[in-house]
Design a protein around this motif. Structure first.
Motif, PDB file in Angstrom:
ATOM      1  N   ALA A 125      -5.806  -5.079  -2.554  1.00 49.28           N
ATOM      2  CA  ALA A 125      -7.010  -4.604  -1.855  1.00 49.28           C
ATOM      3  C   ALA A 125      -7.936  -3.842  -2.813  1.00 49.28           C
ATOM      4  O   ALA A 125      -9.161  -4.013  -2.784  1.00 49.28           O
ATOM      5  CB  ALA A 125      -6.603  -3.719  -0.679  1.00 49.28           C
ATOM      6  N   ILE A 126      -7.350  -3.004  -3.661  1.00 51.24           N
ATOM      7  CA  ILE A 126      -8.175  -2.213  -4.601  1.00 51.24           C
ATOM      8  C   ILE A 126      -8.930  -3.155  -5.552  1.00 51.24           C
ATOM      9  O   ILE A 126     -10.142  -3.016  -5.775  1.00 51.24           O
ATOM     10  CB  ILE A 126      -7.288  -1.214  -5.385  1.00 51.24           C
ATOM     11  CG1 ILE A 126      -6.734  -0.145  -4.426  1.00 51.24           C
ATOM     12  CG2 ILE A 126      -8.055  -0.567  -6.536  1.00 51.24           C
ATOM     13  CD1 ILE A 126      -5.502   0.595  -4.949  1.00 51.24           C
ATOM     14  N   TYR A 127      -8.217  -4.150  -6.073  1.00 53.36           N
ATOM     15  CA  TYR A 127      -8.859  -5.107  -6.992  1.00 53.36           C
ATOM     16  C   TYR A 127      -9.893  -5.963  -6.261  1.00 53.36           C
ATOM     17  O   TYR A 127     -10.998  -6.174  -6.767  1.00 53.36           O
ATOM     18  CB  TYR A 127      -7.804  -5.993  -7.664  1.00 53.36           C
ATOM     19  CG  TYR A 127      -7.222  -5.359  -8.906  1.00 53.36           C
ATOM     20  CD1 TYR A 127      -6.262  -4.353  -8.808  1.00 53.36           C
ATOM     21  CD2 TYR A 127      -7.646  -5.751 -10.174  1.00 53.36           C
ATOM     22  CE1 TYR A 127      -5.731  -3.761  -9.935  1.00 53.36           C
ATOM     23  CE2 TYR A 127      -7.112  -5.159 -11.315  1.00 53.36           C
ATOM     24  CZ  TYR A 127      -6.160  -4.169 -11.197  1.00 53.36           C
ATOM     25  OH  TYR A 127      -5.646  -3.577 -12.317  1.00 53.36           O
ATOM     26  N   ALA A 128      -9.543  -6.446  -5.076  1.00 53.81           N
ATOM     27  CA  ALA A 128     -10.492  -7.312  -4.342  1.00 53.81           C
ATOM     28  C   ALA A 128     -11.705  -6.504  -3.896  1.00 53.81           C
ATOM     29  O   ALA A 128     -12.844  -6.986  -3.910  1.00 53.81           O
ATOM     30  CB  ALA A 128      -9.788  -7.951  -3.143  1.00 53.81           C
ATOM     31  N   GLY A 129     -11.474  -5.253  -3.518  1.00 55.88           N
ATOM     32  CA  GLY A 129     -12.588  -4.384  -3.103  1.00 55.88           C
ATOM     33  C   GLY A 129     -13.536  -4.136  -4.259  1.00 55.88           C
ATOM     34  O   GLY A 129     -14.759  -4.265  -4.131  1.00 55.88           O
ATOM     35  N   ARG A 130     -12.979  -3.816  -5.420  1.00 57.82           N
ATOM     36  CA  ARG A 130     -13.813  -3.542  -6.594  1.00 57.82           C
ATOM     37  C   ARG A 130     -14.552  -4.803  -7.057  1.00 57.82           C
ATOM     38  O   ARG A 130     -15.602  -4.720  -7.677  1.00 57.82           O
ATOM     39  CB  ARG A 130     -12.981  -2.939  -7.727  1.00 57.82           C
ATOM     40  CG  ARG A 130     -12.470  -1.544  -7.368  1.00 57.82           C
ATOM     41  CD  ARG A 130     -11.831  -0.835  -8.530  1.00 57.82           C
ATOM     42  NE  ARG A 130     -12.818  -0.432  -9.530  1.00 57.82           N
ATOM     43  CZ  ARG A 130     -12.919  -0.951 -10.734  1.00 57.82           C
ATOM     44  NH1 ARG A 130     -12.102  -1.909 -11.116  1.00 57.82           N
ATOM     45  NH2 ARG A 130     -13.841  -0.519 -11.563  1.00 57.82           N
TER      46      ARG A 130
ATOM     47  N   PHE B 101      13.504  -8.172  -8.777  1.00 58.49           N
ATOM     48  CA  PHE B 101      13.117  -6.839  -9.249  1.00 58.49           C
ATOM     49  C   PHE B 101      12.933  -5.832  -8.106  1.00 58.49           C
ATOM     50  O   PHE B 101      13.396  -4.709  -8.193  1.00 58.49           O
ATOM     51  CB  PHE B 101      11.854  -6.929 -10.124  1.00 58.49           C
ATOM     52  CG  PHE B 101      12.075  -7.774 -11.331  1.00 58.49           C
ATOM     53  CD1 PHE B 101      12.879  -7.315 -12.358  1.00 58.49           C
ATOM     54  CD2 PHE B 101      11.541  -9.043 -11.438  1.00 58.49           C
ATOM     55  CE1 PHE B 101      13.126  -8.093 -13.475  1.00 58.49           C
ATOM     56  CE2 PHE B 101      11.780  -9.832 -12.547  1.00 58.49           C
ATOM     57  CZ  PHE B 101      12.575  -9.358 -13.569  1.00 58.49           C
ATOM     58  N   ARG B 102      12.177  -6.218  -7.063  1.00 53.36           N
ATOM     59  CA  ARG B 102      12.052  -5.399  -5.854  1.00 53.36           C
ATOM     60  C   ARG B 102      11.743  -3.929  -6.130  1.00 53.36           C
ATOM     61  O   ARG B 102      12.431  -3.033  -5.666  1.00 53.36           O
ATOM     62  CB  ARG B 102      13.331  -5.515  -5.022  1.00 53.36           C
ATOM     63  CG  ARG B 102      13.545  -6.910  -4.482  1.00 53.36           C
ATOM     64  CD  ARG B 102      14.560  -6.930  -3.388  1.00 53.36           C
ATOM     65  NE  ARG B 102      15.899  -6.906  -3.883  1.00 53.36           N
ATOM     66  CZ  ARG B 102      16.864  -7.774  -3.530  1.00 53.36           C
ATOM     67  NH1 ARG B 102      16.601  -8.715  -2.656  1.00 53.36           N
ATOM     68  NH2 ARG B 102      18.047  -7.684  -4.008  1.00 53.36           N
ATOM     69  N   GLN B 103      10.679  -3.683  -6.885  1.00 53.55           N
ATOM     70  CA  GLN B 103      10.261  -2.313  -7.183  1.00 53.55           C
ATOM     71  C   GLN B 103       8.792  -2.157  -6.828  1.00 53.55           C
ATOM     72  O   GLN B 103       8.030  -3.131  -6.811  1.00 53.55           O
ATOM     73  CB  GLN B 103      10.459  -2.009  -8.676  1.00 53.55           C
ATOM     74  CG  GLN B 103      11.915  -2.001  -9.098  1.00 53.55           C
ATOM     75  CD  GLN B 103      12.701  -0.903  -8.415  1.00 53.55           C
ATOM     76  OE1 GLN B 103      12.448   0.277  -8.619  1.00 53.55           O
ATOM     77  NE2 GLN B 103      13.649  -1.272  -7.576  1.00 53.55           N
ATOM     78  N   ALA B 104       8.394  -0.911  -6.564  1.00 53.19           N
ATOM     79  CA  ALA B 104       6.998  -0.662  -6.179  1.00 53.19           C
ATOM     80  C   ALA B 104       6.044  -1.107  -7.287  1.00 53.19           C
ATOM     81  O   ALA B 104       4.995  -1.712  -7.033  1.00 53.19           O
ATOM     82  CB  ALA B 104       6.813   0.819  -5.877  1.00 53.19           C
ATOM     83  N   VAL B 105       6.426  -0.826  -8.527  1.00 57.58           N
ATOM     84  CA  VAL B 105       5.501  -1.120  -9.619  1.00 57.58           C
ATOM     85  C   VAL B 105       5.394  -2.632  -9.868  1.00 57.58           C
ATOM     86  O   VAL B 105       4.316  -3.131 -10.216  1.00 57.58           O
ATOM     87  CB  VAL B 105       5.893  -0.311 -10.891  1.00 57.58           C
ATOM     88  CG1 VAL B 105       7.145  -0.860 -11.536  1.00 57.58           C
ATOM     89  CG2 VAL B 105       4.759  -0.246 -11.869  1.00 57.58           C
ATOM     90  N   THR B 106       6.487  -3.364  -9.652  1.00 58.67           N
ATOM     91  CA  THR B 106       6.397  -4.825  -9.826  1.00 58.67           C
ATOM     92  C   THR B 106       5.615  -5.435  -8.660  1.00 58.67           C
ATOM     93  O   THR B 106       4.860  -6.390  -8.838  1.00 58.67           O
ATOM     94  CB  THR B 106       7.796  -5.483  -9.950  1.00 58.67           C
ATOM     95  OG1 THR B 106       8.624  -4.999  -8.895  1.00 58.67           O
ATOM     96  CG2 THR B 106       8.432  -5.191 -11.281  1.00 58.67           C
ATOM     97  N   ALA B 107       5.783  -4.865  -7.457  1.00 56.68           N
ATOM     98  CA  ALA B 107       5.001  -5.342  -6.310  1.00 56.68           C
ATOM     99  C   ALA B 107       3.513  -5.111  -6.571  1.00 56.68           C
ATOM    100  O   ALA B 107       2.672  -5.991  -6.343  1.00 56.68           O
ATOM    101  CB  ALA B 107       5.456  -4.622  -5.035  1.00 56.68           C
ATOM    102  N   ALA B 108       3.196  -3.912  -7.083  1.00 59.07           N
ATOM    103  CA  ALA B 108       1.791  -3.599  -7.388  1.00 59.07           C
ATOM    104  C   ALA B 108       1.253  -4.570  -8.448  1.00 59.07           C
ATOM    105  O   ALA B 108       0.124  -5.065  -8.344  1.00 59.07           O
ATOM    106  CB  ALA B 108       1.671  -2.161  -7.866  1.00 59.07           C
ATOM    107  N   GLY B 109       2.078  -4.865  -9.453  1.00 54.00           N
ATOM    108  CA  GLY B 109       1.646  -5.782 -10.519  1.00 54.00           C
ATOM    109  C   GLY B 109       1.280  -7.146  -9.972  1.00 54.00           C
ATOM    110  O   GLY B 109       0.229  -7.713 -10.335  1.00 54.00           O
ATOM    111  N   THR B 110       2.117  -7.678  -9.097  1.00 52.89           N
ATOM    112  CA  THR B 110       1.801  -9.009  -8.566  1.00 52.89           C
ATOM    113  C   THR B 110       0.652  -8.935  -7.551  1.00 52.89           C
ATOM    114  O   THR B 110      -0.054  -9.917  -7.349  1.00 52.89           O
ATOM    115  CB  THR B 110       3.040  -9.696  -7.947  1.00 52.89           C
ATOM    116  OG1 THR B 110       3.625  -8.835  -6.975  1.00 52.89           O
ATOM    117  CG2 THR B 110       4.072 -10.038  -9.014  1.00 52.89           C
ATOM    118  N   GLY B 111       0.457  -7.759  -6.936  1.00 51.29           N
ATOM    119  CA  GLY B 111      -0.709  -7.583  -6.052  1.00 51.29           C
ATOM    120  C   GLY B 111      -1.998  -7.716  -6.853  1.00 51.29           C
ATOM    121  O   GLY B 111      -2.976  -8.349  -6.411  1.00 51.29           O
ATOM    122  N   CYS B 112      -2.006  -7.127  -8.038  1.00 51.25           N
ATOM    123  CA  CYS B 112      -3.162  -7.250  -8.938  1.00 51.25           C
ATOM    124  C   CYS B 112      -3.387  -8.713  -9.294  1.00 51.25           C
ATOM    125  O   CYS B 112      -4.514  -9.229  -9.229  1.00 51.25           O
ATOM    126  CB  CYS B 112      -2.900  -6.408 -10.187  1.00 51.25           C
ATOM    127  SG  CYS B 112      -3.866  -6.894 -11.603  1.00 51.25           S
TER     128      CYS B 112
END
Ligand code: FAD
Ligand code: NDP
Length: 317
Positions: free
Chosen positions: A22-27, A292-303
């Protein structure tokens, strides 16, 4: 009949993957609409981190940050850069033609690109005492919680016989005084290399054909009552930590089989990409990641999903 609202990008989910997308798509000025769910998959809006206390491994927070607090910050950041958030669960989607249709309790929405970030839910046993000692000794994520001081040099128990259970038992053996692995059958489901790791680790003791019956304790967990299914005898094992590794359920029911999954139900994406087999549909976070199932890996693939959605829409112009 009212016109159906059409968006460039719709994001389904509300964990680190959804909010990073959302942050990337919003920007990128795509004005995303994000469905954060209402207790979807049994998890509150904000995702799995809302079920835990302190996060020590998300970069940028030298002091531990509470899981719910971290998710409030991610949500605020999404909104700040132009995301509209609906506190609704998506009940179905139609991916047969573009624009895709997304349906929630408030009706139908159309979108040029769809990002699926609905996560996965850790399975629970539902045994006696589980609710009482959840996050007071019981955890569904050893990699997340295992290094906490309360588990250091203490007896720990892991339930499960798969790769996750073996990996977590090995990881926990660095911190606990002993690690007991409770396996319900007389074999491990884990890969041979993972089995070898566990069986050659002097700190790990396997109890075969043993099931947990009750979590015991006072303010915090102190033990687990188990049953040996061979002898039908019950006993109590001392435990300051009890880690469930009995599998996760990816939240994909609303897709009704329109996207390919692996045998465990995780969405399949192309290598090094969040693209699914349907052009314009992207998947990120734990709904596509059982390793992996980690917040940071989830965030990475969200980007990655937001960047790929942006490129996909641009390629149509
Ligand atoms: P999730 O966090 O799973 O969020 C998905 C969201 O989508 C959920 O809120 C769900 O309700 C919603 N949703 C599902 N279906 C729908 C639908 N149809 N419509 C709308 N919304 C829907 N990771 C770390 O890095 N550090 C830690 O310390 C850590 N601690 C953890 C502790 C616990 C107890 C658990 C269970 C996990 C922990 N994790 C930790 C792992 C981390 O929480 C996950 O890897 C991460 O949250 C995955 O993010 P995600 O965005 O893929 O989805
Ligand atoms: P799995 O579904 O593979 O294993 C779950 C384990 O929990 C099984 O041993 C199962 O027992 C046990 N179990 C399930 N329900 C209960 C219950 N109610 N009581 C007691 N035990 C129970 O899940 P994993 O998370 O281990 O793995 C999921 C996938 O991810 C697998 O494909 C795995 O290979 C992969 N993975 C790979 C990793 C890697 O390569 N590094 C790391 C982690 C996962 P039973 O065997 O009797 O069914």
């Amino acid at each position: 009949m009212p016109d159906i609202e059409t968006r460039k990008v719709i994001i389904i989910g509300s964990g680190p993957a959804a909010h990073t997308a959302a942050i990337y798509a919003g920007r990128a000025e795509l004005s995303p609409l994000l469905f954060e769910g209402f207790m979807a998959g049994g998890v509150a809006a904000g995702g799995q981190l809302t079920t835990t206390t302190e996060i020590e491994n998300f970069p940028g927070f030298p002091e531990p940050i509470g899981g719910p607090d971290l998710m409030v910050k991610m949500r605020e950041q999404s909104i700040r850069y132009g995301t509209e958030v609906k506190t609704e669960t998506v009940t179905s989607v139609s991916l047969s033609s573009r624009p895709f249709t997304v349906t929630s309790d408030s009706g139908d929405f159309k979108t040029g690109a769809l990002i699926i970030a609905t996560g996965a839910t850790a399975k629970r046993l539902g045994m006696k005492g589980e609710q009482e000692y959840w996050q007071k000794g019981i955890s569904a994520c050893a990699v997340c919680d295992g290094a906490l001081p309360v588990f250091r040099n203490k007896p720990l128990v892991v339930i499960g016989g798969g790769d996750t259970a073996c990996e977590e038992a090995s990881y926990l053996s660095k911190f606990g005084s002993t690690v007991t692995l409770l396996v319900r059958r007389n074999v491990l489901r884990a890969s041979q290399s993972m089995q070898n790791r566990v069986q050659s680790n002097g700190k790990i003791h396997i109890l075969w054909e043993t099931e947990a019956l009750e979590a015991l304790g006072e303010q915090f967990l102190t033990g687990v009552r188990v049953i040996d299914k061979k002898s039908n005898k019950e006993k109590t094992i001392e435990a300051s930590g009890l880690f469930y590794a009995i599998g996760h359920t990816p939240n994909t029911e609303f897709l009704a089989g329109q996207l390919k999954t692996d045998p465990d139900g995780y969405l399949i994406t192309q290598p090094n990409s969040t693209k699914t087999e349907i052009p314009g549909v992207f998947a990120c976070g734990d709904v596509r990641d059982k390793v992996f199932r980690q917040a940071v890996t989830a965030a990475g693939t969200g980007c990655m999903a937001a960047l790929e959605a942006e490129r996909f829409l641009a390629s149509l112009e």
